[in-house]
Design a protein around this motif. Structure first.
Motif, PDB file in Angstrom:
ATOM      1  N   MET A   1       0.834  -1.213   0.000  1.00  0.00           N
ATOM      2  CA  MET A   1       0.000   0.000   0.000  1.00  0.00           C
ATOM      3  C   MET A   1       0.862   1.253   0.000  1.00  0.00           C
ATOM      4  SD  MET A   1      -1.191   0.275   4.007  1.00  0.00           S
ATOM      5  CE  MET A   1      -1.371   2.040   4.079  1.00  0.00           C
ATOM      6  N   LYS A   2       0.283   2.362  -0.439  1.00  0.00           N
ATOM      7  CA  LYS A   2       1.007   3.644  -0.424  1.00  0.00           C
ATOM      8  C   LYS A   2       0.573   4.483   0.788  1.00  0.00           C
ATOM      9  CE  LYS A   2       2.865   4.258  -4.814  1.00  0.00           C
ATOM     10  NZ  LYS A   2       3.889   3.203  -4.643  1.00  0.00           N
ATOM     11  N   ASP A  16       6.135   3.392   0.219  1.00  0.00           N
ATOM     12  CA  ASP A  16       5.497   2.090   0.072  1.00  0.00           C
ATOM     13  C   ASP A  16       5.519   1.393   1.416  1.00  0.00           C
ATOM     14  OD1 ASP A  16       4.745   1.750  -2.609  1.00  0.00           O
ATOM     15  OD2 ASP A  16       6.879   1.679  -3.164  1.00  0.00           O
ATOM     16  N   ARG A  18       4.276  -2.288   3.618  1.00  0.00           N
ATOM     17  CA  ARG A  18       3.798  -3.658   3.486  1.00  0.00           C
ATOM     18  C   ARG A  18       2.740  -3.947   4.527  1.00  0.00           C
ATOM     19  NH1 ARG A  18       6.787  -8.041   0.825  1.00  0.00           N
ATOM     20  NH2 ARG A  18       8.334  -7.008  -0.460  1.00  0.00           N
ATOM     21  N   ASN A  19       1.799  -4.788   4.152  1.00  0.00           N
ATOM     22  CA  ASN A  19       0.772  -5.198   5.102  1.00  0.00           C
ATOM     23  C   ASN A  19       1.412  -5.817   6.337  1.00  0.00           C
ATOM     24  OD1 ASN A  19      -1.022  -4.401   3.198  1.00  0.00           O
ATOM     25  ND2 ASN A  19      -1.681  -6.465   2.621  1.00  0.00           N
ATOM     26  N   CYS A  89      -0.590  -1.478   8.741  1.00  0.00           N
ATOM     27  CA  CYS A  89      -0.799  -1.275   7.314  1.00  0.00           C
ATOM     28  C   CYS A  89      -1.663  -2.410   6.769  1.00  0.00           C
ATOM     29  CB  CYS A  89       0.537  -1.269   6.584  1.00  0.00           C
ATOM     30  SG  CYS A  89       1.586   0.094   7.079  1.00  0.00           S
ATOM     31  N   ASP A  90      -2.507  -2.037   5.819  1.00  0.00           N
ATOM     32  CA  ASP A  90      -3.507  -2.975   5.336  1.00  0.00           C
ATOM     33  C   ASP A  90      -4.036  -2.366   4.029  1.00  0.00           C
ATOM     34  OD1 ASP A  90      -6.285  -3.721   4.939  1.00  0.00           O
ATOM     35  OD2 ASP A  90      -6.272  -4.585   6.943  1.00  0.00           O
ATOM     36  N   ASP A  91      -4.315  -3.203   3.024  1.00  0.00           N
ATOM     37  CA  ASP A  91      -4.713  -2.665   1.715  1.00  0.00           C
ATOM     38  C   ASP A  91      -5.935  -1.753   1.780  1.00  0.00           C
ATOM     39  OD1 ASP A  91      -2.623  -3.700   0.330  1.00  0.00           O
ATOM     40  OD2 ASP A  91      -3.621  -5.607  -0.099  1.00  0.00           O
ATOM     41  N   SER A  92      -6.780  -1.961   2.782  1.00  0.00           N
ATOM     42  CA  SER A  92      -7.971  -1.110   2.881  1.00  0.00           C
ATOM     43  C   SER A  92      -7.593   0.335   3.213  1.00  0.00           C
ATOM     44  CB  SER A  92      -8.930  -1.655   3.940  1.00  0.00           C
ATOM     45  OG  SER A  92      -8.377  -1.448   5.221  1.00  0.00           O
ATOM     46  N   ASP A  94      -5.028   1.890   1.635  1.00  0.00           N
ATOM     47  CA  ASP A  94      -4.166   2.369   0.545  1.00  0.00           C
ATOM     48  C   ASP A  94      -4.383   3.859   0.290  1.00  0.00           C
ATOM     49  OD1 ASP A  94      -2.244   2.115  -1.411  1.00  0.00           O
ATOM     50  OD2 ASP A  94      -3.734   1.773  -2.987  1.00  0.00           O
TER      51      ASP A  94
END
Ligand code: HEM
Ligand code: FES
Lengths: 107, 412
Positions: A1-2, A16, A18-19, A89-92, A94
């Motif tokens: 994710m950013k 950048d 990482r989850n 961090c988690d894609d949700s 981003d």
């Protein structure tokens, strides 16, 4: 994710992440000047960020200890303040947009 | 005894030409001067206070630098580009033989492995483990409380984290003694086994377990760890045995000794102890102050390319000890650093390391410490070290309390 971080005196930086790592760790390992002097122990409040309103509500709610630490800070803002070492961090998340606070910037 | 004899028998390394004479100190990290009289933390702080420099050099253990100020130690942990994890244990020739994935990798190779560890024992996973951890603590303390005495290191500290771990990994409790034996050999070698032999033993134990969990995966920590991709490719067998062994090595000896240092302090300081007994909610907060005051790890980094640091030239391949032992207790990191104040504000420490390799199990370690103090103080609020007992520490990659006899009056 950013993650988009505004760093005092340094403008906006895209990093950048990482989850599974914390937002504090992502900033630290990207070489940003975050103090984070207890290493993520929720004991120093030198990883303080303001979170953009579009994301603040999406974060896992804070526990009492985090709130207590934040309250004592000058730039504490109920609608924005979090300890970045407590956010995973988690894609949700981003595009997470945050501002590192001056009280948490070292050399 | 034997350990000193072994260490003393080793020749001192000649001082290399790039090391200025005024940086040379006489300091063996496995046997620091003064440890017997003042204790391990004080012995390390004495080194810090004895020099105006942030970096010194010792001819012991094949010759290496030592960072002696907390901020310098933290900066090195955060700078893998110059201070590599390629070798992290001293002496260097032994450290070369120790290779558990991913402790010796630098970013970016390190990063995907850390994702696996975070998933297995990070903040989220830790929260779910609390009931199990608590039940182990309660079982052991309930058995000890009526006895009115124990040797805390053997009877609690060495039992509790091993049993917790064997539960997490779903391994038989009978294995506890064997596992503990080779972890001791790794972190405080007594010279009876080379690091290569120790590692061979570890892998002999771990390999069949991995085999079995690949065939029939469960919900245990090993199954969670080995059923992962590394950036889209399957994990190799070597990587699996590395990760599994690492969890055992990293999560046991550290906790055993941290708990012993905490309890030695509480036994000697009834005022502090009573604060926690009267206000158990303070334990969760106060634990960080104890982690600050009683760090236990002294590892190293290898200089990656010639670099200038604190006014000296370091050469590629030089080893630098980055002791967490002189960080939270550095007077430039915290005021009155040797004093314990459960309400201290703005705690600064490097007890769990820093940078990309910062302890993957730090939240789990806090949980184990909090649960121990909560359950112990509930059942045994008053306890002492028997008069005339001398408590000895040992310094090493992980520092230890040799034995900690405690006595108390059992409740009627
Ligand atoms: C009080 C107890 C503990 C202390 C003081 C401690 C300290 C440390 C330190 C200083 C490091 C950094 C090593 C380096 O940078 O080379 C580390 C790494 C590590 N610790 Fe801990 N630790 C403790 C407990 C635990 C526990 C309970 C676990 C497992 C559940 C654990 C798992 C790990 C792992 C897997 C690493 C390697 C991380 C990596 O290389 O990315 N530790 N620990
Ligand atoms: S790093 Fe200390 S509270 Fe977040």
């Amino acid at each position: 994710m950013k993650i988009i971080v505004s760093v005092p005196g340094d403008g906006e930086v895209n990093i950048d992440a990482r989850n599974g790592w914390t937002v504090m760790e992502a900033m630290r390992d990207a070489g940003l000047p975050i103090i984070a002097q207890c290493g993520g122990g929720r004991a120093c409040a030198t990883c303080h960020i303001h979170v953009d309103s579009a994301f603040f509500g999406k974060l896992t709610p804070m526990e009492e200890e985090e709130h207590e630490l934040l309250e004592s800070l000058d730039s504490f803002d109920t609608a924005k303040s979090r300890l970045s070492c407590q956010i995973l961090c988690d894609d949700s998340l981003d595009g997470l947009t945050i501002a590192l606070q001056p009280d948490s910037v070292g050399d | 005894m034997t350990e000193c004899a072994v260490a003393d028998a080793k020749p001192l390394a000649p001082v290399p030409s790039h090391v200025p004479a005024d940086r040379v100190v006489d300091f063996d990290i496995f046997n620091p001067p003064g440890i017997d009289d003042m204790g391990v933390h004080e012995a390390w702080i004495k080194l810090q206070q004895s020099t105006p420099y942030e970096v010194v050099w010792t001819p012991h253990n094949e010759g290496h630098w030592i960072a002696v100020r907390g901020k310098r130690v933290r900066a090195m942990y955060r700078d893998p580009a110059h201070f590599s994890s390629h070798i992290i244990w001293l002496p260097k020739s032994e450290g070369e033989n120790y290779g558990l994935v991913p402790t010796r990798l630098d970013p970016p190779q390190h990063t995907p492995f850390r994702e696996v560890l975070n998933k297995a024992i990070g903040i989220t996973a830790t929260k779910a483990m609390e009931p199990m951890v608590r039940s182990v603590a309660v079982r052991i303390i309930d058995a000890l409380a009526p006895q009115g005495k124990c040797n805390f290191t053997d009877d609690y500290a060495k039992q509790f984290p091993v049993q917790v771990f064997l539960n997490l990994l779903d391994l038989p409790h009978e294995d506890a003694a064997e596992v503990k034996e080779w972890i001791d050999q790794m972190t405080r070698p007594d010279g009876s086994m080379s690091m290569e032999e120790v590692m061979a033993n570890v892998f002999r134990y771990v390999d069949p377990i991995i085999e079995q969990r690949l065939k029939t995966p469960g919900t245990d920590l090993i199954s969670i760890v080995i059923n992962n991709d590394i950036d889209g490719r399957p994990m190799t067998r070597d990587e699996m045995r590395g990760l599994v062994s690492l969890l055992l090595v990293a999560g046991l000896d550290t906790v055993v000794n941290v708990l012993s240092f905490f309890m030695e302090f509480l036994a000697r300081n009834p005022g502090h102890r009573r604060q926690l007994v009267e206000n158990p909610a303070l334990i969760r907060k106060g634990i960080e102050e104890l982690f600050r005051r009683f760090p236990v790890v002294a590892e190293a980094r290898m200089v990656k390319e010639d670099t200038e640091c604190d006014g000296v030239e370091m050469k590629a391949g030089d080893m630098v000890c980055v002791p967490t032992l002189i960080t939270g207790t550095d007077d430039r990191m915290n005021g009155c650093p040797m004093h314990v104040d459960f309400n201290r504000k703005g705690i600064s420490h490097v007890t769990f390391g820093d940078g990309p390799h910062i302890c993957a199990g730090q939240h789990f370690a806090r949980l184990e410490a909090i649960v121990t103090l909560e359950e112990w103080l509930k059942r045994i609020p008053e306890f002492d070290i028997p008069a005339g007992e001398k408590i000895s520490h040992k310094s090493g990659i992980v520092c230890t309390v040799e034995r900690l006899p405690l006595v108390w009056t059992p409740r009627a």
